[in-house]
Enzyme design. Structure first.
Site, PDB file in Angstrom:
ATOM      1  N   GLY A 217       0.831  -1.200   0.000  1.00 17.77           N
ATOM      2  CA  GLY A 217       0.000   0.000   0.000  1.00 17.77           C
ATOM      3  C   GLY A 217       0.862   1.245   0.000  1.00 17.77           C
ATOM      4  N   GLY A 218       0.245   2.360   0.328  1.00 20.52           N
ATOM      5  CA  GLY A 218       0.947   3.627   0.305  1.00 20.52           C
ATOM      6  C   GLY A 218       1.911   3.790   1.465  1.00 20.52           C
ATOM      7  CB  ALA A 220       0.576   7.962   4.336  1.00 18.91           C
ATOM      8  N   GLY A 222       1.892   2.675   5.437  1.00 16.25           N
ATOM      9  CA  GLY A 222       2.975   1.906   6.024  1.00 16.25           C
ATOM     10  C   GLY A 222       3.490   2.520   7.311  1.00 16.25           C
ATOM     11  CD  GLU A 237       4.901  -3.441  -3.414  1.00 16.84           C
ATOM     12  OE1 GLU A 237       4.814  -2.199  -3.590  1.00 16.84           O
ATOM     13  OE2 GLU A 237       4.162  -4.262  -3.975  1.00 16.84           O
TER      14      GLU A 237
END
Length: 463
Positions: A217-218, A220, A222, A237
């Site tokens: 995902g994005g 932010a 993460g 990722e």
């Protein structure tokens, strides 16, 4: 996306704008129950032999193949993925699952030379790979089958239990895949799906019975999940802004042929879709002319049609965000070449020529069918431009020079780099993951099997 007054989320077909399905969120109490039941199932099956786990995974691959048509139709209706792309994704998912079972036999340990230390003389030691326990897998909408099985199959194959928190748009597809794994032989209790949004993901990440958190995902997202996870294993990722360098000595026609689909297919909604094309000045004008010509051949339309290259982006919110990024570049003086009109969730292939460094398209991940074409004075300048970004997932370089290829491979800060292939190209048997703000950890086989296990040492004195 906000839940309605009954706590349900509504997912719309991005092509027809009609309701596709509704899904409830998952209460904090239910998340707690699922995590605890997953941990109990992990302990129940902890001593399952490797050959039995391999049989589960082979069975899951066969069951997913039987469910292929159902999953493809759901991808078309729920996320607007073109039919030919959806078909390819599910076939790839089936192949990856089967490959996990085949690679499992190679997941070994090693003997340690304890007598290299005087106190270790007379003792032997060995290290083995052991499962973590419960894996929380948070997955995105854009490849709801492939990016889920990239986590689910290796985690189960190595002995973990898995709780999936899919994107809202991918909820039904995640449920179909989980059902296929159980139908194929994975015991009940080892695979769970938690519908919901941000609160459910954070609740899982921080749960005391979750031992490893993995996210695609994005960046932010993460950051937020890593904070919630605290002192436990985190694999991410994350975002990308893929640079594709075209050197002056490259085969320009071949570069165009490969970079166009890398930029626009699946509406650019891939973390490794080409976003920045960095072209050496002597071939810039020729490349751009051919690139525009080739882009105009793409068919934009109904994702259910067999020949559609680009359907809609996933939602109106996403379309509005992408349109705002295009307008930001235009306002800063960039030339915008649009191959059609923006309509509802449909963003046509868009080429933005030489925006300034301050443009959002340079600094952020667009996750849409938009590419930037930038002029570089030479290879040195191209490398500088490629690295002037916080992301470092995957990139590429087109060149006829071995020395240029090796230099770019050394100096461009990405987790993986292709020479004479575009950045969206990915195989499942190499280590895939990012540098910098693009994440930690690696997917691909056999590397994913190692990521979902930890080393355990055993020493024996006087043997």
């Amino acid at each position: 996306m906000q839940a309605d007054k009954d706590g349900r989320f509504v997912v719309y077909n991005p092509w027809t704008a009609q309701e596709a399905f509704t899904t409830p969120g998952t209460s904090e109490q239910r998340v707690d129950e699922i995590a605890r039941e997953a941990k109990a199932a992990f302990y129940q099956h902890l001593k399952t032999p490797g050959h039995v786990r391999a049989e589960w995974i082979h069975g899951a691959a066969a069951a997913l193949e039987r469910a292929r048509s159902e999953i493809v139709e759901a991808m078309i209706a729920h996320i607007g993925k073109p039919r030919k792309t959806a078909e390819m994704e599910v076939r790839r998912s089936v192949a990856f699952i089967a490959a996990c079972a085949q690679h499992l036999h190679a997941l070994g340990g090693h003997l340690l030379p304890l007598d290299m230390v005087p106190a270790g003389v007379g003792s032997v030691g060995f290290a083995r790979r052991m499962p973590y326990g419960v894996v929380a897998a948070v997955t995105p909408f854009n490849a709801p089958s492939n990016l889920l099985v990239q986590k689910l199959a290796p985690a189960l194959a190595t002995g973990n239990a898995v709780v999936i928190k899919p994107s809202l748009e991918g909820t039904r597809i995640a449920e179909m895949i989980a059902r296929a794994f159980v139908t194929g032989g994975v015991p009940e209790g080892l695979v769970w799906v938690v519908p919901g949004d941000r609160a459910e993901a954070l609740g899982l990440a921080g749960h005391r019975d979750v031992d490893l958190v993995t996210l695609t995902g994005g960046t932010a997202a993460g950051d937020a999940l890593a904070r919630a996870a605290g002192a436990k294993r985190f694999l991410g990722e994350l975002g990308g802004n893929s640079p594709n360098i075209v050197a002056a000595d490259a085969d320009i026609e071949d570069a165009v042929k490969r970079i166009v689909p890398s930029s626009f297919e699946a509406s650019g909604q891939q973390c490794i879709s080409t976003q920045r094309i960095i072209v050496e000045a002597p071939v810039f004008d020729r490349f751009l002319a051919l690139f525009v010509e080739e882009t105009k051949r793409l068919k934009v339309g109904d994702p259910a049609a067999a020949d559609t290259d680009l359907g809609p982006v996933v939602s109106r919110v996403s379309a509005e965000r992408i349109a705002a990024m295009i307008e930001d570049a235009r306002a800063l003086g960039a030339r915008v070449i649009s191959c059609g009109e923006i309509r509802d969730c449909v963003i046509p292939p868009t080429i933005v020529v030489e925006p300034p460094a301050a443009a959002r398209l340079i600094r952020e991940e667009v996750f849409g069918p938009v590419v930037v074409v930038l002029r570089a004075a030479d290879v040195d300048d191209a490398i500088r431009i490629a690295n002037d970004c916080e992301f470092g997932l995957q990139g590429s370089c087109f060149t006829a020079s071995l020395s240029t290829a090796l230099r770019v491979a050394d100096e461009v800060r990405v987790g993986s780099l292709w020479i004479n292939e575009a950045s969206r190209f990915r195989l499942d048997n190499y280590p895939f993951g990012g540098m910098g703000r693009s994440g930690v950890g690696r997917e691909g086989l056999p590397y994913a099997l190692e990521e979902y296990t930890q080393l355990k040492f055993t020493g024996m004195r006087g043997v």
